[in-house]
Design a protein around this motif. Structure first.
Motif, mmCIF file in Angstrom:
data_model
loop_
_atom_site.group_PDB
_atom_site.id
_atom_site.type_symbol
_atom_site.label_atom_id
_atom_site.label_comp_id
_atom_site.label_asym_id
_atom_site.label_seq_id
_atom_site.Cartn_x
_atom_site.Cartn_y
_atom_site.Cartn_z
ATOM 1 N N UNK A 1 -9.911 5.959 -3.484
ATOM 2 C CA UNK A 1 -9.250 6.360 -2.400
ATOM 3 C C UNK A 1 -10.332 7.144 -1.287
ATOM 4 N N UNK A 2 -11.034 8.083 -1.854
ATOM 5 C CA UNK A 2 -12.164 8.505 -1.028
ATOM 6 C C UNK A 2 -13.004 7.554 -0.423
ATOM 7 N N UNK A 3 -13.441 6.617 -0.940
ATOM 8 C CA UNK A 3 -14.415 5.676 -0.265
ATOM 9 C C UNK A 3 -13.528 4.794 0.571
ATOM 10 N N UNK A 4 -12.174 4.535 0.293
ATOM 11 C CA UNK A 4 -11.472 3.818 1.579
ATOM 12 C C UNK A 4 -11.133 4.674 2.475
ATOM 13 N N UNK B 1 -3.737 10.330 1.956
ATOM 14 C CA UNK B 1 -4.716 11.591 2.416
ATOM 15 C C UNK B 1 -4.245 13.093 1.894
ATOM 16 N N UNK B 2 -2.972 13.244 1.669
ATOM 17 C CA UNK B 2 -2.574 14.476 0.982
ATOM 18 C C UNK B 2 -3.248 14.570 -0.482
ATOM 19 N N UNK B 3 -3.109 13.543 -1.139
ATOM 20 C CA UNK B 3 -3.825 13.561 -2.626
ATOM 21 C C UNK B 3 -5.093 13.830 -2.678
ATOM 22 N N UNK B 4 -5.981 12.983 -1.466
ATOM 23 C CA UNK B 4 -7.598 13.221 -1.409
ATOM 24 C C UNK B 4 -7.815 14.428 -1.147
ATOM 25 N N UNK B 5 -7.040 15.213 -0.190
ATOM 26 C CA UNK B 5 -7.376 16.384 0.079
ATOM 27 C C UNK B 5 -7.059 17.365 -1.131
ATOM 28 N N UNK B 6 -5.977 17.279 -1.791
ATOM 29 C CA UNK B 6 -5.638 18.110 -2.864
ATOM 30 C C UNK B 6 -6.859 17.949 -4.063
ATOM 31 N N UNK C 1 4.872 9.161 -8.211
ATOM 32 C CA UNK C 1 6.110 8.056 -8.477
ATOM 33 C C UNK C 1 5.935 6.956 -7.990
ATOM 34 N N UNK C 2 5.280 6.445 -7.007
ATOM 35 C CA UNK C 2 4.943 5.083 -6.665
ATOM 36 C C UNK C 2 3.832 4.282 -7.477
ATOM 37 N N UNK D 1 0.816 -1.187 -0.089
ATOM 38 C CA UNK D 1 0.227 -0.093 -0.135
ATOM 39 C C UNK D 1 0.775 1.111 -0.108
ATOM 40 N N UNK D 2 0.497 2.245 -0.505
ATOM 41 C CA UNK D 2 1.302 3.508 -0.519
ATOM 42 C C UNK D 2 0.910 4.049 0.912
ATOM 43 N N UNK D 3 1.979 5.115 1.172
ATOM 44 C CA UNK D 3 1.753 5.476 2.562
ATOM 45 C C UNK D 3 0.412 6.213 2.897
#
Length: 300
Positions: free
Chosen positions: A73-76, A12-17, A46-47, A5-7
């Motif tokens: 990701x939002x659902x998770x 969280x950072x990607x979902x917020x942006x 990159x990951x 899994x990604x960190x």
């Protein structure tokens, strides 16, 4: 296999942006600098080996891949949030009360909503039973039991709630048919209703001054409230007290057969001594004191 899994911070950072369309706004929401947010998003891209965001005017917009990824990701993250909220939400404590059946059905149950209102943080379980709980095994939090005397038990504390007068009762029609019953000894000539054995009647008659007792007969109904109900139905005479029969006496469904002033024991509250002053048990104990002090519960 271990999950690849990604960190979580990057997710969280990607979902917020992606949701807010701005690195700066995402940083403010997550309480980190916008440079940290940008670094998390770059590391995530990159990951994954995919572009998730693209410049759009003075902000950022999702790429097609980013939009698909954000939805999942939002659902998770929503699932994680709900699971965390459910687990961390204040949980109601169980309060298991083992209670003499007659008191449970005739006195506690009608006023149970009142007790629940006093203990909103507790889930109350009321078990009508003559069995005795093992407090050491957490079978009960409290016990309400009728006993002649409380035998000492390690780690258990008791309080007498009421020592009511015990007296013979019958229906008004039964009393009218047996108008010649005027003294305790006269009771031996009419049908007697017993609980689990004839012992209670034997003890009562001896205390009432009847020295010589023949073998007592009559139905055995095991529970006091059943014996009282049988008497109300005109099937004979039962021993009662005002805790169990006060309302029937007041309404005229039952009458006393002979005058008497005899006590055979009392209702006791028991719980673990180490937990005696816990707020829930202390509230329950005060409520029971008031319950047994009311006109239909004081045995007067």
């Amino acid at each position: 296999m271990a999950r690849r899994l990604p960190h979580l911070l990057a997710l969280r950072a990607f979902e917020a942006v992606g949701r807010l369309g701005s690195v700066r706004a995402a940083g403010e929401e997550l309480a980190v600098s916008h440079t940290v947010v940008s670094r998390h998003v770059r590391n995530l891209e990159q990951r994954l080996g995919a572009r998730l965001l693209r410049p759009a005017g003075r902000g950022l917009a999702l790429t097609p891949e980013g939009a698909r990824y954000l939805a999942q990701v939002g659902n998770a993250l929503d699932l994680i949030e709900r699971a965390t909220a459910e687990l961390s939400a204040p949980r109601r404590r169980m309060l298991a009360i083992w209670c003499a059946p007659g008191v449970a059905s005739r006195r506690v149950l009608p006023l149970l909503p009142e007790l629940e209102a006093l203990l909103p943080e507790h889930e109350i379980t009321l078990l009508p039973t003559l069995a005795r709980p093992d407090f050491a095994r957490d079978e009960a939090d409290a016990e309400i039991i009728y006993l002649e005397a409380v035998a000492p038990r390690d780690g258990v504390r008791a309080e007498l709630l009421s020592s009511p007068r015990v007296f013979p009762v019958a229906s008004a029609a039964f009393r009218a048919r047996h108008a010649d019953v005027a003294a305790p000894a006269d009771l031996l000539r009419v049908p007697l209703i017993h609980e689990e054995s004839t012992e209670q009647w034997e003890r009562w008659l001896h205390k009432a001054g009847v020295a010589e007792l023949p073998p007592l007969r009559g139905p055995r109904l095991w529970h006091a409230h059943l014996a009282i109900e049988a008497a109300r139905l005109g099937q004979g005479i039962a021993l009662a007290n005002a805790v169990l029969a006060g309302e029937d006496l007041a309404a005229g469904g039952l009458v006393e057969m002979v005058p008497s002033d005899i006590r055979l024991g009392g209702y006791h509250f028991l719980s673990e001594a180490a937990r005696w002053d816990e707020p829930g048990l202390a509230t329950l104990r005060r409520w029971l004191r008031d319950l047994f002090a009311t006109p239909s519960g004081n045995g007067a």
